[in-house]
Design an enzyme around this catalytic site. Structure first.
Site, PDB file in Angstrom:
ATOM      1  N   ARG A  59       0.693  -1.180   0.088  1.00 49.15           N
ATOM      2  CA  ARG A  59      -0.103   0.238   0.010  1.00 49.15           C
ATOM      3  C   ARG A  59       0.978   1.191   0.059  1.00 49.15           C
ATOM      4  O   ARG A  59       0.460   2.375  -0.388  1.00 49.15           O
ATOM      5  CB  ARG A  59      -0.817   0.131   1.226  1.00 49.15           C
ATOM      6  CG  ARG A  59      -2.152  -0.806   0.909  1.00 49.15           C
ATOM      7  CD  ARG A  59      -3.183  -0.632   1.955  1.00 49.15           C
ATOM      8  NE  ARG A  59      -2.897  -1.063   3.365  1.00 49.15           N
ATOM      9  CZ  ARG A  59      -3.041  -2.188   3.888  1.00 49.15           C
ATOM     10  NH1 ARG A  59      -3.700  -2.858   3.302  1.00 49.15           N
ATOM     11  NH2 ARG A  59      -2.557  -2.355   5.133  1.00 49.15           N
ATOM     12  N   GLU A  96       4.582  -9.795  16.125  1.00 47.21           N
ATOM     13  CA  GLU A  96       3.778 -10.305  17.165  1.00 47.21           C
ATOM     14  C   GLU A  96       4.162 -11.704  17.229  1.00 47.21           C
ATOM     15  O   GLU A  96       4.743 -12.319  18.445  1.00 47.21           O
ATOM     16  CB  GLU A  96       2.376 -10.068  17.250  1.00 47.21           C
ATOM     17  CG  GLU A  96       1.630 -10.259  18.589  1.00 47.21           C
ATOM     18  CD  GLU A  96       0.188  -9.873  18.488  1.00 47.21           C
ATOM     19  OE1 GLU A  96      -0.717  -9.968  19.419  1.00 47.21           O
ATOM     20  OE2 GLU A  96      -0.333  -9.549  17.377  1.00 47.21           O
TER      21      GLU A  96
END
Lengths: 174, 174
Positions: A59, A96
């Site tokens: 993006r 994460e």
């Protein structure tokens, strides 16, 4: 900036439960908003010495490309592993759960080139921090980082310091 | 166009043996070339009725975004599965081995909207043909397809007919 926020679509539980996803497709579907975003970024860096634009897949390509065109600057892309032909250098960074990595061509950025990193969204800043390190490996300098959206409650800006960060739509809480 | 070809880097055996990869990163690293590409595409469609630009992930974003900005048109993105939040529609298409699919937001394109599809490279045309069908599902019309590079020996142009195809750098053989 409220005119940016007004066009962002909030999607609950995407891509996984508990995440409120910010959808930027309405921003680019509206030509006036897309132009205004590009021009706002251009205006912000008008008096800065910027030699190139670095965008992060994928993006980031959307906002970086229009900005590079508008500013008349070299456009550099940082990609996921295996997408760029040799010679590349890469960097790994923690997610994460697990790790991910990014690549750039070894000849992409000149030593001493002052670049602006652009991506659509600043969250925890892990990807952008890794991009900064990648540019550092090529002896480029990161003049600044710019985002359309910043999730300020995730602390990404602090993690990118002392590099200046500019974002168009800042969310203080979720 | 020789000025495009002059900036394309040919990489043998990437991403797999026997493939001569066309690297577009030198095109976008050179601001004059990137501007000239964007302006050549803009000029080609200047007198056509085009309502929107559709770019295919992710190198298509690079050229599509600058073009949408330059032309002041809505910018639409077609992505790999799972990247766009709901609601989306998808289409599957055949690869050499196996299948792949593409997605677009259901509300992205208006019925009757005449769009230009843009990607960096036309090879066999499978991805672009699938994109045409996706746009057809939303009752949009594909006015034309544009590419920076066309590998003419792979026959993609014929597969996209009768939609007009315009490419800046055409390679007749490998």
């Amino acid at each position: 900036m409220d005119w940016v926020k007004a066009k962002i679509r909030n999607i609950p539980d995407f891509p996984k439960p508990g995440i409120l996803f910010k959808d930027i497709t309405p921003l680019i579907k509206c030509p006036e908003t897309f132009r205004r975003i590009t021009d706002a970024l251009h205006g912000h860096y008008h008096d800065e010495k910027i030699d190139g634009i670095v965008a992060i897949e994928s993006r980031g390509f959307i906002f970086g490309s229009a900005l590079a065109y508008a500013m008349g600057l070299p456009f550099h892309i940082v990609r996921k592993p295996g997408k760029l032909p040799p010679e590349t250098i890469d960097i790994s960074y923690d997610l994460e759960y697990g790790t991910d990595s990014l690549e750039i061509h070894t000849t992409q950025i000149e030593a001493g080139e002052r670049v602006l990193i652009i991506d659509d969204l600043l969250a925890t800043g892990g990807t952008v921090k890794a991009t900064k390190e990648l540019i550092g490996k090529l002896r480029g300098e990161v003049a600044a980082c710019a985002f359309v959206i910043e999730l300020a409650f995730l602390g990404g800006r602090k993690r990118l310091g002392p590099t200046p960060v500019f974002s168009l739509a800042i969310y203080e809480d979720e």
